[in-house]
Design an enzyme around this catalytic site. Structure first.
Site, PDB file in Angstrom:
ATOM      1  N   GLY A  49       0.839  -1.192   0.000  1.00 25.21           N
ATOM      2  CA  GLY A  49       0.000   0.000   0.000  1.00 25.21           C
ATOM      3  C   GLY A  49       0.871   1.238   0.000  1.00 25.21           C
ATOM      4  O   GLY A  49       2.078   1.161   0.287  1.00 25.21           O
ATOM      5  N   GLN A  54       2.963   9.945   1.471  1.00 29.03           N
ATOM      6  CA  GLN A  54       4.278   9.308   1.358  1.00 29.03           C
ATOM      7  C   GLN A  54       5.037   9.756   0.112  1.00 29.03           C
ATOM      8  O   GLN A  54       6.255   9.554   0.039  1.00 29.03           O
ATOM      9  CB  GLN A  54       4.133   7.777   1.353  1.00 29.03           C
ATOM     10  CG  GLN A  54       3.697   7.206   2.699  1.00 29.03           C
ATOM     11  CD  GLN A  54       3.613   5.698   2.650  1.00 29.03           C
ATOM     12  OE1 GLN A  54       2.597   5.148   2.271  1.00 29.03           O
ATOM     13  NE2 GLN A  54       4.693   5.019   3.011  1.00 29.03           N
ATOM     14  N   LEU A 103       7.089   1.384   3.700  1.00 25.61           N
ATOM     15  CA  LEU A 103       8.042   1.884   2.703  1.00 25.61           C
ATOM     16  C   LEU A 103       8.724   3.175   3.160  1.00 25.61           C
ATOM     17  O   LEU A 103       9.809   3.501   2.681  1.00 25.61           O
ATOM     18  CB  LEU A 103       7.329   2.097   1.362  1.00 25.61           C
ATOM     19  CG  LEU A 103       6.800   0.828   0.689  1.00 25.61           C
ATOM     20  CD1 LEU A 103       5.996   1.188  -0.555  1.00 25.61           C
ATOM     21  CD2 LEU A 103       7.931  -0.132   0.344  1.00 25.61           C
ATOM     22  N   HIS A 144      -3.306   0.499   8.347  1.00 31.07           N
ATOM     23  CA  HIS A 144      -1.972   1.082   8.167  1.00 31.07           C
ATOM     24  C   HIS A 144      -2.037   2.281   7.206  1.00 31.07           C
ATOM     25  O   HIS A 144      -1.471   3.344   7.494  1.00 31.07           O
ATOM     26  CB  HIS A 144      -1.025  -0.002   7.639  1.00 31.07           C
ATOM     27  CG  HIS A 144       0.383   0.454   7.408  1.00 31.07           C
ATOM     28  ND1 HIS A 144       1.459  -0.006   8.135  1.00 31.07           N
ATOM     29  CD2 HIS A 144       0.893   1.330   6.495  1.00 31.07           C
ATOM     30  CE1 HIS A 144       2.565   0.582   7.699  1.00 31.07           C
ATOM     31  NE2 HIS A 144       2.261   1.392   6.701  1.00 31.07           N
ATOM     32  N   GLU A 145      -2.751   2.123   6.089  1.00 28.54           N
ATOM     33  CA  GLU A 145      -2.809   3.216   5.101  1.00 28.54           C
ATOM     34  C   GLU A 145      -3.649   4.387   5.609  1.00 28.54           C
ATOM     35  O   GLU A 145      -3.291   5.557   5.380  1.00 28.54           O
ATOM     36  CB  GLU A 145      -3.341   2.702   3.759  1.00 28.54           C
ATOM     37  CG  GLU A 145      -2.464   1.631   3.099  1.00 28.54           C
ATOM     38  CD  GLU A 145      -0.987   1.975   3.062  1.00 28.54           C
ATOM     39  OE1 GLU A 145      -0.641   3.151   2.878  1.00 28.54           O
ATOM     40  OE2 GLU A 145      -0.160   1.047   3.235  1.00 28.54           O
ATOM     41  N   HIS A 148      -1.623   6.553   7.855  1.00 24.78           N
ATOM     42  CA  HIS A 148      -0.743   7.489   7.136  1.00 24.78           C
ATOM     43  C   HIS A 148      -1.462   8.810   6.878  1.00 24.78           C
ATOM     44  O   HIS A 148      -0.879   9.888   7.011  1.00 24.78           O
ATOM     45  CB  HIS A 148      -0.323   6.896   5.784  1.00 24.78           C
ATOM     46  CG  HIS A 148       0.903   6.044   5.855  1.00 24.78           C
ATOM     47  ND1 HIS A 148       2.113   6.504   6.304  1.00 24.78           N
ATOM     48  CD2 HIS A 148       1.100   4.752   5.507  1.00 24.78           C
ATOM     49  CE1 HIS A 148       3.014   5.531   6.228  1.00 24.78           C
ATOM     50  NE2 HIS A 148       2.417   4.450   5.753  1.00 24.78           N
TER      51      HIS A 148
END
Ligand code: NI
Length: 191
Positions: A49, A54, A103, A144-145, A148
């Site tokens: 993802g 990011q 990442l 998780h995404e 962010h």
């Protein structure tokens, strides 16, 4: 195709709450290009993802995809999903410990508690509304995404700092036990 540079931990954009996208902006060439770039960048980095902040764009857009990913052979597949303005709601109190990486946090993994069952409401890249239930590791990926987009990294949710590992040490000392536990969990939960 455009693979963008991924911001790494310490870059302030990762700590910014991303802003909501309006319908007109979503349809704009610039936003559609950003979606394409997110997909290209996620795939080039072999990630599961990627959120827009990011790549330096603090807007509430993220992409998720798990195909045959050598980084995560235990992860159930997730078809390519573009989420815009996602709202995530836990459906109950069931939690699971997941070994996560990111990442934006190169070569570090750690154990995070995630909700097992969540409702996700979002728009896709065409502005179509979706209202879905995600479970298990897939639910973890969505959490998780969405984190962010609120400026939260998995690092913030690691309760036991002794679970931090590099990829090399994860492979050497922790992968077998984690994969055994999470494979049994995936078999039970079904995703
Ligand atoms: Ni991440």
């Amino acid at each position: 195709m455009a693979v963008r540079t991924i911001a790494t931990v310490g870059h302030p954009v990762l700590r910014e709450a991303a802003r909501t996208i309006g319908e007109d902006e979503l349809a704009s060439p610039a936003l559609q290009q950003l979606v394409d770039d997110l997909i290209d960048t996620m795939r080039a980095a072999a990630g599961a993802g990627l959120a827009a902040n990011q790549v330096g764009e603090p807007v509430r857009v993220a992409v998720i995809e798990v195909a045959d990913n050598p980084r995560y052979p235990y992860k159930p597949r997730i078809p390519l999903t573009v989420v815009v303005n996602p709202v995530l709601t836990p459906l109950d109190d069931e939690m699971v410990a997941i070994n996560e990486g990111c990442l934006s946090v190169p070569d570090l993994r750690g154990e995070v508690q995630r909700h097992v069952n969540v409702r996700v409401q979002y728009l896709d890249r065409f502005g179509v509304a979706h209202d879905e239930v995600k479970r298990g590791l897939t639910a973890g990926t969505f959490q998780h995404e969405c984190d962010h987009l609120d400026g939260v990294l998995f690092l913030d949710r690691v309760q036991d700092p002794t679970t931090f590992t590099t990829w090399e040490q994860f492979e050497r000392h922790h992968r077998a036990a984690f994969v055994a536990r999470i494979t049994a969990f995936v078999d039970r939960v079904g995703s």
